[in-house]
Design an enzyme around this catalytic site. Structure first.
Site, PDB file in Angstrom:
ATOM      1  N   ASN A   1      45.237  22.115   0.674  1.00  0.00           N
ATOM      2  CA  ASN A   1      46.174  22.816  -0.212  1.00  0.00           C
ATOM      3  C   ASN A   1      47.233  21.824  -0.713  1.00  0.00           C
ATOM      4  OD1 ASN A   1      48.123  24.394  -1.402  1.00  0.00           O
ATOM      5  ND2 ASN A   1      48.183  25.935   0.215  1.00  0.00           N
TER       6      ASN A   1
ATOM      7  N   HIS B   1      43.831  29.342  -6.785  1.00  0.00           N
ATOM      8  CA  HIS B   1      44.599  28.391  -5.974  1.00  0.00           C
ATOM      9  C   HIS B   1      43.776  28.029  -4.736  1.00  0.00           C
ATOM     10  CE1 HIS B   1      47.640  26.507  -3.657  1.00  0.00           C
ATOM     11  NE2 HIS B   1      47.831  27.520  -2.831  1.00  0.00           N
TER      12      HIS B   1
ATOM     13  N   CYS C   1      53.166  27.197  -4.905  1.00  0.00           N
ATOM     14  CA  CYS C   1      51.742  27.038  -5.262  1.00  0.00           C
ATOM     15  C   CYS C   1      51.399  27.658  -6.615  1.00  0.00           C
ATOM     16  CB  CYS C   1      50.863  27.636  -4.172  1.00  0.00           C
ATOM     17  SG  CYS C   1      51.115  26.861  -2.576  1.00  0.00           S
TER      18      CYS C   1
HETATM   19  O1  UT7 Z   1      49.244  28.563  -0.695  1.00  0.00           O
HETATM   20  C1  UT7 Z   1      49.694  29.597   0.079  1.00  0.00           C
HETATM   21  C2  UT7 Z   1      50.000  29.000   1.394  1.00  0.00           C
HETATM   22  N1  UT7 Z   1      49.216  29.259   2.510  1.00  0.00           N
HETATM   23  C3  UT7 Z   1      48.079  29.967   2.648  1.00  0.00           C
HETATM   24  O2  UT7 Z   1      47.521  30.509   1.777  1.00  0.00           O
HETATM   25  C4  UT7 Z   1      47.551  30.076   4.048  1.00  0.00           C
HETATM   26  C5  UT7 Z   1      47.251  31.507   4.384  1.00  0.00           C
HETATM   27  N2  UT7 Z   1      46.817  31.709   5.753  1.00  0.00           N
HETATM   28  C6  UT7 Z   1      45.658  31.186   6.261  1.00  0.00           C
HETATM   29  O3  UT7 Z   1      44.937  30.475   5.587  1.00  0.00           O
HETATM   30  C7  UT7 Z   1      45.260  31.590   7.649  1.00  0.00           C
HETATM   31  O4  UT7 Z   1      46.065  32.649   8.085  1.00  0.00           O
HETATM   32  C8  UT7 Z   1      45.339  30.432   8.675  1.00  0.00           C
HETATM   33  C9  UT7 Z   1      44.275  29.391   8.354  1.00  0.00           C
HETATM   34  C10 UT7 Z   1      46.720  29.800   8.632  1.00  0.00           C
HETATM   35  C11 UT7 Z   1      45.083  30.960  10.068  1.00  0.00           C
HETATM   36  O5  UT7 Z   1      43.785  31.551  10.147  1.00  0.00           O
HETATM   37  P1  UT7 Z   1      43.568  32.915  10.917  1.00  0.00           P
HETATM   38  O6  UT7 Z   1      42.137  33.206  10.906  1.00  0.00           O
HETATM   39  O7  UT7 Z   1      44.510  33.910  10.280  1.00  0.00           O
HETATM   40  O8  UT7 Z   1      43.994  32.538  12.374  1.00  0.00           O
HETATM   41  P2  UT7 Z   1      45.164  33.173  13.254  1.00  0.00           P
HETATM   42  O9  UT7 Z   1      46.482  32.765  12.710  1.00  0.00           O
HETATM   43  O10 UT7 Z   1      44.869  34.627  13.430  1.00  0.00           O
HETATM   44  O11 UT7 Z   1      44.921  32.455  14.613  1.00  0.00           O
HETATM   45  C12 UT7 Z   1      43.725  32.642  15.375  1.00  0.00           C
HETATM   46  C13 UT7 Z   1      43.785  31.721  16.563  1.00  0.00           C
HETATM   47  C14 UT7 Z   1      45.129  31.762  17.309  1.00  0.00           C
HETATM   48  O12 UT7 Z   1      44.851  31.646  18.684  1.00  0.00           O
HETATM   49  P3  UT7 Z   1      44.885  32.938  19.641  1.00  0.00           P
HETATM   50  O13 UT7 Z   1      46.278  33.499  19.512  1.00  0.00           O
HETATM   51  O14 UT7 Z   1      43.845  33.866  19.088  1.00  0.00           O
HETATM   52  O15 UT7 Z   1      44.569  32.384  20.973  1.00  0.00           O
HETATM   53  C15 UT7 Z   1      45.842  30.527  16.844  1.00  0.00           C
HETATM   54  O16 UT7 Z   1      46.740  30.017  17.799  1.00  0.00           O
HETATM   55  O17 UT7 Z   1      43.631  30.369  16.132  1.00  0.00           O
HETATM   56  C16 UT7 Z   1      44.681  29.587  16.681  1.00  0.00           C
HETATM   57  N3  UT7 Z   1      44.944  28.491  15.749  1.00  0.00           N
HETATM   58  C17 UT7 Z   1      44.276  27.329  15.801  1.00  0.00           C
HETATM   59  N4  UT7 Z   1      43.297  26.911  16.596  1.00  0.00           N
HETATM   60  C18 UT7 Z   1      42.811  25.677  16.380  1.00  0.00           C
HETATM   61  C19 UT7 Z   1      45.848  28.444  14.728  1.00  0.00           C
HETATM   62  N5  UT7 Z   1      45.761  27.264  14.110  1.00  0.00           N
HETATM   63  C20 UT7 Z   1      44.791  26.555  14.767  1.00  0.00           C
HETATM   64  C21 UT7 Z   1      44.260  25.285  14.577  1.00  0.00           C
HETATM   65  N6  UT7 Z   1      43.259  24.882  15.418  1.00  0.00           N
HETATM   66  N7  UT7 Z   1      44.670  24.436  13.608  1.00  0.00           N
END
Ligand code: UT7
Length: 321
Positions: A278, A248, A116
């Site tokens: 992204n 980004h 990225c």
């Molecule tokens: O360019 C660089 C590349 N990537 C990035 O910059 C991405 C960086 N990371 C992020 O943007 C965030 O960490 C995410 C969007 C990937 C995740 O958001 P979060 O607020 O950190 O969520 P989390 O991983 O803490 O997950 C919270 C909950 C989980 O459920 P439980 O364990 O609390 O029951 C996940 O299983 O959300 C769940 N979850 C989803 N739910 C619905 C994860 N993905 C999804 C989804 N839809 N797509």
């Protein structure tokens, strides 16, 4: 070699494939919903390349727009740099395919891979070529088909990415109003496993991505904050000297936290990820293009670009557009 030479950026253009995948479409594929995706990321939709549409096709379509915008012929280009993490083939490069398809017979062409952060890495190489006289007009392209390395059964990653390309020309600056002021690059290979595109076949794609989302989230805020603060300090500037921050485009919450934690006014940041998700090395030109088309970014504005991605790699640049 004239050390006083500077480069300038012009002809920012982008291309997004026709097919759109909405959050509602995704909710039929994995256990997710529009509310979760919008509130956790800000993303509303992403564009997806056809099965027979490859990164070089997207790169060519963006490049042609850049050339038209700048009233240039392909033969006026003497270097093509493509930043991509998702080439159709490992070899030859995406850049030589672009060279052939647009007819840039006078250019040398090669790819770079810094995930990225690739557009800022490419900017640095192009800027050096212009300053050293090794090239007069560089076509710089960030292009990705992230959909081809996405695991479409993994809801934690498949909602985040999209396909697209963005391009511009780097050439010699002829005045102080339009020039690349500074660029800074960083990497930390110790954190290579935070985002990986594995070299294996799964779900009919060329490889698949795994990511430690919450660690990447924190790293993105920390790294981009470091890159922005360092480049401002080293150039005796403050955020007040900057018209627009172009981060980004991975997650709107990352951009908001970056601004909050560093006291950057959020109104100065350009957010375009709602429209394209992204697109890895293509997000910076996409955000600039969006800022220009929405009437906010004007000629002569000072832009502060910053990105972070797999590697980890990160960086920043200050550009007078
Ligand atoms: O360019 C660089 C590349 N990537 C990035 O910059 C991405 C960086 N990371 C992020 O943007 C965030 O960490 C995410 C969007 C990937 C995740 O958001 P979060 O607020 O950190 O969520 P989390 O991983 O803490 O997950 C919270 C909950 C989980 O459920 P439980 O364990 O609390 O029951 C996940 O299983 O959300 C769940 N979850 C989803 N739910 C619905 C994860 N993905 C999804 C989804 N839809 N797509």
């Amino acid at each position: 070699m004239n050390n006083k030479l500077s480069s300038k950026i012009s002809g920012i253009a982008t291309y997004l494939p026709e097919k759109i995948l909405t959050n509602d479409d995704l909710s039929k594929m994995v256990d997710t919903n529009n509310e979760w995706i919008v509130s956790r990321t800000g993303i509303e939709k992403r564009h997806i390349a056809d099965d027979n549409e490859y990164t070089y096709d997207l790169a060519v379509k963006s490049a042609v727009k850049t050339l038209q915008q700048e009233n240039l012929k392909a033969t006026d280009i003497d270097c093509i740099i493509v930043s991509t993490t998702t080439p159709a083939d490992k070899c030859p490069s995406t850049a030589v395919k672009v060279q052939s398809k647009i007819g840039a017979k006078n250019a040398f062409a090669f790819d770079i891979q810094a995930a990225c952060s690739g557009f800022i890495y490419g900017l640095s190489i192009a800027d050096s070529f212009i300053k050293s006289g090794q090239a007069k007009r560089v076509l710089l392209i960030g292009a990705e088909t992230m959909s081809k390395v996405t695991d479409w059964t993994d809801r934690s990653t498949c909602v985040l990415f999209g396909d697209g390309a963005g391009s511009c020309i780097l050439s010699k600056a002829t005045d102080e109003c339009h020039k690349v002021i500074a660029i800074k690059l960083y990497s930390d290979g110790d954190r290579y496993d935070q985002i990986v595109i594995h070299n294996s076949e799964k779900n009919n794609c060329r490889g698949h991505m795994t990511m430690n989302g919450s660690e990447v989230f924190k790293s993105a805020i920390r790294c981009m904050g470091e890159a922005v603060n360092d480049i401002l300090n080293e150039n005796d500037m403050t955020i007040d000297d900057v018209d627009w921050i172009i981060p980004h485009q991975a997650n709107a919450r990352i951009i908001k936290s970056l601004c909050e934690q560093n006291d950057y006014p959020i109104e100065k940041s350009i957010i375009s990820l709602q429209n394209h998700a992204n697109t890895s090395s293509a997000t910076i030109p996409m955000a600039i293009d969006y800022g220009i088309k929405s009437g906010r970014i004007k000629s002569g504005n000072i832009l502060l670009l910053t990105a972070m991605g797999a590697g980890l790699t990160w960086g920043s640049a200050i550009v007078k557009l």
